[in-house]
Design an enzyme around this catalytic site. Sequence first.
Site, mmCIF file in Angstrom:
data_model
loop_
_atom_site.group_PDB
_atom_site.id
_atom_site.type_symbol
_atom_site.label_atom_id
_atom_site.label_comp_id
_atom_site.label_asym_id
_atom_site.label_seq_id
_atom_site.Cartn_x
_atom_site.Cartn_y
_atom_site.Cartn_z
ATOM 1 N N ASN A 10 1.131 -1.024 -0.350
ATOM 2 C CA ASN A 10 -0.163 -0.103 -0.212
ATOM 3 C C ASN A 10 0.770 1.104 0.165
ATOM 4 O OD1 ASN A 10 -1.811 1.980 0.618
ATOM 5 N ND2 ASN A 10 -2.308 1.113 2.513
ATOM 6 N N LYS A 12 -0.140 4.200 -0.667
ATOM 7 C CA LYS A 12 -0.210 5.058 0.298
ATOM 8 C C LYS A 12 -0.532 7.098 -0.575
ATOM 9 C CE LYS A 12 -0.453 3.201 4.589
ATOM 10 N NZ LYS A 12 -0.170 3.441 6.610
ATOM 11 N N HIS A 96 -9.300 0.215 4.823
ATOM 12 C CA HIS A 96 -8.559 0.481 6.038
ATOM 13 C C HIS A 96 -8.197 1.759 7.230
ATOM 14 C CE1 HIS A 96 -4.195 2.629 6.547
ATOM 15 N NE2 HIS A 96 -4.047 1.120 6.414
ATOM 16 N N GLU A 98 -6.977 3.895 8.210
ATOM 17 C CA GLU A 98 -6.916 5.545 7.997
ATOM 18 C C GLU A 98 -8.465 6.095 7.329
ATOM 19 O OE1 GLU A 98 -2.777 5.277 5.596
ATOM 20 O OE2 GLU A 98 -2.129 4.823 7.483
ATOM 21 N N GLU A 166 -5.216 -5.005 10.594
ATOM 22 C CA GLU A 166 -4.105 -4.714 10.371
ATOM 23 C C GLU A 166 -4.227 -4.043 11.852
ATOM 24 O OE1 GLU A 166 -2.034 -3.032 6.606
ATOM 25 O OE2 GLU A 166 -4.348 -1.344 6.706
ATOM 26 N N GLY A 172 2.526 1.823 10.685
ATOM 27 C CA GLY A 172 3.284 2.875 10.494
ATOM 28 C C GLY A 172 4.226 3.980 11.967
ATOM 29 N N SER A 212 2.949 -2.155 10.270
ATOM 30 C CA SER A 212 4.854 -2.400 10.151
ATOM 31 C C SER A 212 5.667 -3.299 10.055
ATOM 32 C CB SER A 212 5.084 -1.645 12.340
ATOM 33 O OG SER A 212 5.239 -0.310 12.316
HETATM 34 P P1 PGA Z 1 2.841 0.170 7.808
HETATM 35 O O1 PGA Z 1 1.207 0.799 7.045
HETATM 36 O O2 PGA Z 1 3.143 -0.928 6.757
HETATM 37 O O3 PGA Z 1 3.770 1.469 7.105
HETATM 38 O O4 PGA Z 1 2.487 -0.058 9.084
HETATM 39 C C1 PGA Z 1 0.558 -0.530 6.472
HETATM 40 C C2 PGA Z 1 -1.019 -0.690 6.253
HETATM 41 O O5 PGA Z 1 -0.889 1.234 6.788
HETATM 42 O O6 PGA Z 1 -0.949 -1.286 5.488
#
Ligand code: PGA
Length: 255
Positions: A10, A12, A96, A98, A166, A172, A212
């Site tokens: 992803n 983003k 997601h 976010e 997740e 992140g 992460s």
């Molecule tokens: P990250 O994000 O690997 O940077 O923690 C994962 C995601 O949001 O899909």
Amino acid sequence: MGRRPFVAGNWKMHNTLAGARELMRGLRDGFDTSWPVDVAVCPPNPLLYPMGKEVDGTAIKVGAQNVHFEAQGAFTGEISPEMLKHAGCTYVIVGHSERRQIFGETGQFLRKKVSAALKEGLEVIYCVGETLNERENNATIRVIERQLGEGLEASIDLSRVTIAYEPVWAIGTGRQATPDQAQEVHAFIREKIGGVFGPREAGEIRILYGGSVKPSNAEGLLSCPDVDGALVGGACLVADDFLSIISTAARTKTS
Ligand code: PGA
């Protein structure tokens, strides 16, 4: 037959065309087609079509990070499932954290998105996950159960759905769930799917871990029996790191 591992990246809101091309070429050149793993890359919308061209003829697929449920109309800023299909997408991420947290997407909204995307022939990666506060209040399983129920109507074709667990506190932050924490939730998701959709569906559905994931922790997470792959954010922006996670999935899940 076992579940084929799946690793999705992803991006983003990262990359413009030149950097994206470089990243995609690195990925394409380093990808070993003998690895028994499905791979998808989810760039921002303006890059979907050119990135689809970059990986044309390879095993790497392209996915979007979001979709709207209406087919067309006065929905400024939104993109329909059909548009994604025509831009070359195979997959779309729905729900997601976010999108849920920053953009206020509700379960009711997400359910429509899942159904509309499936109807158009897209494959859906449906995300669920608890916040730190919810985990600390022992609400993890309840939250996951609610999010599954909200997003996935019992009548959908589950064979084209992948679930991504997740934990919000792991996204992140550099703080990933331990393999035991991931396995516990993944096993619950599989059990829940079995109860709603049936044992065959539960055995076949792929459940990815996200939050992460990086080359150094991928093996531990991917070794869990109910973790079928990874949804990778930060680490997928570096071709070698993403390739390392993909090869770990190929090795760990098939050995
Ligand atoms: P990250 O994000 O690997 O940077 O923690 C994962 C995601 O949001 O899909």
